[in-house]
Every structure is written in C-alpha cells, then in structure tokens.
Design a protein around this motif. Sequence first.
Motif, PDB file in Angstrom:
ATOM      1  N   SER A   1      -4.064  -7.606  11.394  1.00  0.00           N
ATOM      2  CA  SER A   1      -4.464  -6.263  10.959  1.00  0.00           C
ATOM      3  C   SER A   1      -5.937  -5.991  11.262  1.00  0.00           C
TER       4      SER A   1
ATOM      5  N   HIS B   1      -7.291  -2.408  12.554  1.00  0.00           N
ATOM      6  CA  HIS B   1      -8.384  -1.618  11.960  1.00  0.00           C
ATOM      7  C   HIS B   1      -9.419  -1.257  13.032  1.00  0.00           C
TER       8      HIS B   1
ATOM      9  N   ALA C   1       0.843  -1.201   0.000  1.00  0.00           N
ATOM     10  CA  ALA C   1       0.000   0.000   0.000  1.00  0.00           C
ATOM     11  C   ALA C   1       0.874   1.246   0.000  1.00  0.00           C
TER      12      ALA C   1
ATOM     13  N   LEU D   1       0.489   5.480   9.782  1.00  0.00           N
ATOM     14  CA  LEU D   1      -0.236   4.255  10.130  1.00  0.00           C
ATOM     15  C   LEU D   1       0.289   3.716  11.458  1.00  0.00           C
TER      16      LEU D   1
ATOM     17  N   GLY E   1     -12.732 -10.662   4.679  1.00  0.00           N
ATOM     18  CA  GLY E   1     -12.459  -9.586   5.634  1.00  0.00           C
ATOM     19  C   GLY E   1     -11.106  -8.938   5.412  1.00  0.00           C
ATOM     20  N   SER E   2     -10.315  -9.453   4.457  1.00  0.00           N
ATOM     21  CA  SER E   2      -9.042  -8.801   4.147  1.00  0.00           C
ATOM     22  C   SER E   2      -9.284  -7.796   3.024  1.00  0.00           C
ATOM     23  N   GLY E   3      -9.388  -6.520   3.401  1.00  0.00           N
ATOM     24  CA  GLY E   3      -9.726  -5.501   2.412  1.00  0.00           C
ATOM     25  C   GLY E   3      -8.678  -5.361   1.328  1.00  0.00           C
ATOM     26  N   SER E   4      -7.398  -5.491   1.722  1.00  0.00           N
ATOM     27  CA  SER E   4      -6.335  -5.275   0.743  1.00  0.00           C
ATOM     28  C   SER E   4      -6.369  -6.322  -0.373  1.00  0.00           C
TER      29      SER E   4
ATOM     30  N   ASP F   1       3.691  -2.081   5.920  1.00  0.00           N
ATOM     31  CA  ASP F   1       2.287  -2.367   6.201  1.00  0.00           C
ATOM     32  C   ASP F   1       2.183  -2.741   7.676  1.00  0.00           C
ATOM     33  N   ALA F   2       1.223  -3.565   8.054  1.00  0.00           N
ATOM     34  CA  ALA F   2       1.040  -3.870   9.475  1.00  0.00           C
ATOM     35  C   ALA F   2       2.027  -4.955   9.909  1.00  0.00           C
TER      36      ALA F   2
ATOM     37  N   SER G   1      -2.273 -12.097   3.260  1.00  0.00           N
ATOM     38  CA  SER G   1      -3.729 -12.282   3.210  1.00  0.00           C
ATOM     39  C   SER G   1      -4.272 -11.693   1.905  1.00  0.00           C
TER      40      SER G   1
ATOM     41  N   LYS H   1      -2.488   3.936   2.705  1.00  0.00           N
ATOM     42  CA  LYS H   1      -2.936   2.738   3.422  1.00  0.00           C
ATOM     43  C   LYS H   1      -4.429   2.684   3.693  1.00  0.00           C
ATOM     44  N   TYR H   2      -4.947   1.466   3.695  1.00  0.00           N
ATOM     45  CA  TYR H   2      -6.270   1.170   4.261  1.00  0.00           C
ATOM     46  C   TYR H   2      -6.044   0.894   5.750  1.00  0.00           C
ATOM     47  N   TRP H   3      -6.547   1.761   6.597  1.00  0.00           N
ATOM     48  CA  TRP H   3      -6.369   1.571   8.056  1.00  0.00           C
ATOM     49  C   TRP H   3      -7.592   2.141   8.755  1.00  0.00           C
TER      50      TRP H   3
ATOM     51  N   ARG I   1      -7.413  -5.243  -3.838  1.00  0.00           N
ATOM     52  CA  ARG I   1      -6.472  -4.608  -4.775  1.00  0.00           C
ATOM     53  C   ARG I   1      -5.581  -5.613  -5.488  1.00  0.00           C
TER      54      ARG I   1
HETATM   55  O1  PMV Z   1      -6.357  -6.157   4.238  1.00  0.00           O
HETATM   56  P1  PMV Z   1      -6.068  -6.103   5.675  1.00  0.00           P
HETATM   57  O2  PMV Z   1      -7.300  -6.181   6.513  1.00  0.00           O
HETATM   58  O3  PMV Z   1      -5.030  -7.104   6.086  1.00  0.00           O
HETATM   59  O4  PMV Z   1      -5.465  -4.659   5.982  1.00  0.00           O
HETATM   60  C1  PMV Z   1      -4.353  -4.170   5.309  1.00  0.00           C
HETATM   61  C2  PMV Z   1      -3.697  -3.154   6.129  1.00  0.00           C
HETATM   62  C3  PMV Z   1      -2.412  -2.617   5.590  1.00  0.00           C
HETATM   63  O5  PMV Z   1      -1.674  -3.617   4.921  1.00  0.00           O
HETATM   64  C4  PMV Z   1      -1.602  -2.107   6.752  1.00  0.00           C
HETATM   65  C5  PMV Z   1      -2.647  -1.444   4.648  1.00  0.00           C
HETATM   66  C6  PMV Z   1      -3.093  -1.759   3.263  1.00  0.00           C
HETATM   67  O6  PMV Z   1      -3.781  -0.901   2.691  1.00  0.00           O
HETATM   68  O7  PMV Z   1      -2.732  -2.804   2.714  1.00  0.00           O
END
Ligand code: PMV
Length: 365
Positions: free
Chosen positions: A226, A230, A15, A276, A171-174, A318-319, A130, A18-20, A177
């Motif tokens: 993560s 969130h 990212a 972040l 549930g993994s938003g990233s 990232d996280a 993820s 970031k999505y946070w 993408r």
């Molecule tokens: O997709 P998740 O829920 O694992 O969240 C991703 C969080 C970050 O990797 C920190 C930021 C991002 O946008 O990928």
Amino acid sequence: MSGGKATASAPANIALVKYWGARDLARALPLAPSISMTLDRCRSRTTVEAVAVGDTVERVAAGDAEAGAGEEVLLRGPGGELAPAPERFAGRVRGHLDELRRWAGERAAGVRFRVATENSFPASAGLASSASGFAALAVATTAALGCDPLGDPAAGGLGSALLSSLARRSGSGSAARSVLGGYVEWPAEDAGGDDDPRAAALAPASHWALADVVALVEEGPKTVPSLDGHRLAPTSPHFERRLAELPRRLEETRAAIRARDLDRLGPVVEEEAIELHLIAMSSRPPVFYWRPGTLEVLEAVRAMRAGGVGLGAWATMDAGANVHVLCPAAEAGEVAERLGRLAAVSGVIRDRVGDGPALHDDHLF
Ligand code: PMV
C-alpha cells in the motif's frame, strides 16, 4: 533498564472512508481524514522482549544474535513454530522499533528487542495485517519498556491518543486507528499543532453490532504494497476530485454511524472502495489489486441486496483483492453461507466490530 517481556494483541480494521494518499509518506501523514471499523477476530499477537544489552548472555537463549546485533524478528506459524520473519517485514519492524526507542529515550537506553508475532488471518493480503501488526508492536514494546500502554493518562498510562501516534511510526497509517475499538476517525490535521494527527473514537463497539464477513479470493501476499499505492495515488486524474468529494462522504459516514443506519452507510462505503481502486487502476503506472473473484463477490453482494433476497449487505475492499461484506449481525450467517458457495471464494472469515488492543500473560516465546 533491566529488560522486560510483554505480549499484546491488536485488531485489524476495515476502512469505511479510506486513507489513500499521503502528504508525508515517511511519517504516514494523510492528505485526508479516514474512518474505520475495528475488527474483533482478525488480530495480530506480538511478544516483545526488551533485552538489556549488557545482560544478553543471561537473558537470551543460546544461539541468538550477539549483544548489540540487530533486533531479532520472528513469525509464529500455524503449528506454533517460530521462524525468522521475511526480510521486508523484519526491516519495517526494526525501523518501527528504532522509532519507539527514540521516543522512549532513557527507558530504552542499552536495550535491544526480540520480537515474535502471529496473525489470526492471512497476512499482507489487503486485510490490514500491517495495521494490527504495528499496533500490537507499539503496545507490546511500550509495555516491555515498563510503560502502561492501555492505561488512562490521568493514572500514568499512555492513552489511546499517544498510542495512535506511536502505532503508525512504521509508515502504516492505518495502524493509527487499530489502537481503538469500535468506530474510529483519524483526522488529517492535528488539533494540537505538532503535526501528529491521532485517531479518536467516534463510537464504541457496543454502539452498533455490525458484522464484517470477509470473502477470501486471494490468500497470498499482494504484489503492490500500500505504500506504493499511496505514493502513486496523486498521479491519477481522479485523485483531486476524490479529495473534493471527501468532506461530504465523511459527514455521511459519521451521521450513519451515529444513527446506526446501514442503508445510509452502505452506499458511501461502496463508493469509497470503488473509488480507491479506480484511483489505483488509473495511477501512473497503474496498480491493480482486484482479481476476477473480486468482481464475482461484488456482483453477489448486489444480488443479495436485491428484492427477493433483501439482505443488508455492502461491500468494501482495502488495498487487496479480498472483499469485506458489512451486514447486520443477525444476517451474517446467511451472508457467509452465500459467499462461501461462490466458486471464486476460497474461504470466509466471519468477523464483527470489536474492541481495541489487549495485553496477555501468555507469551509467544
Ligand atoms: O496503512 P497503510 O499504509 O497500509 O494504508 C492503508 C490503506 C487502505 O487500507 C487501503 C485504506 C485504509 O484507510 O486502511
């Protein structure tokens, strides 16, 4: 449904913005847009077999779970051996398969799935396993159900927009993408009005050959998923201010990508990563992903940019504790060498911007 088997690989992504923080965590609906670069070598590869339940005895090797029992979720290790996945991961995969089954309706009636997956990089260490894992799962599962996941919707394929929605249902938003190559934006809102924002390409990988050299300072799994980060993010006093800053950063990032301007992109990307982690560290309770090695790498990256060396290297995380260092492809060798010499760095992954998911003929089982 007579059952089918398919294998897909999908890339991780890093990212840039970031999505946070989510407005609906269970559905992975973000509070703000995010922008990422899709990677090339860091990938998950997943085989899914859709087993018609009435057909189980013929289709599943002896020793497998009985027809109608839970989904079988396996991980393939570095030596090629298959072993049951840890329960936490297997549970998320089963939840995702349930979502895909609901979406597929009749196509998935009377079917259970057998899944095996492998990663080309350390999993759960803040390297987006993820994102790649659930994107690969969505592609392989829909293909095993007889869909054409990577095909053009005009020719009956699912298309990247629908795939983006299907990929984040664990549930993994990233993961939304990771179904696209190159530079990708995932909006917070849905233009179509059904509250299901889907990622779209900003530019293909061929637009700008950026490298991402990942400095590994911790290869074990991170301690705070993560999802917890969130959930806690809005408890940080810095959270609201970041949301107010984001429109400017998003616009800078889009413009820098358009202009292939790393000197413009780099400062925004570093600012985003630090913020972040500032939010994570000031959440209640606080979440620390950084390790001492993270700071050592950040300092080394600043030194690489300084006069005398003058490399175009910019850091983001990232996280997790590991540091992604973005740089021009022509400088990746020198950046990797310098990072590899640091005491805290146990390994370096030389990656770069890449294309999206692919289907493969060689299955994991
Ligand atoms: O997709 P998740 O829920 O694992 O969240 C991703 C969080 C970050 O990797 C920190 C930021 C991002 O946008 O990928």
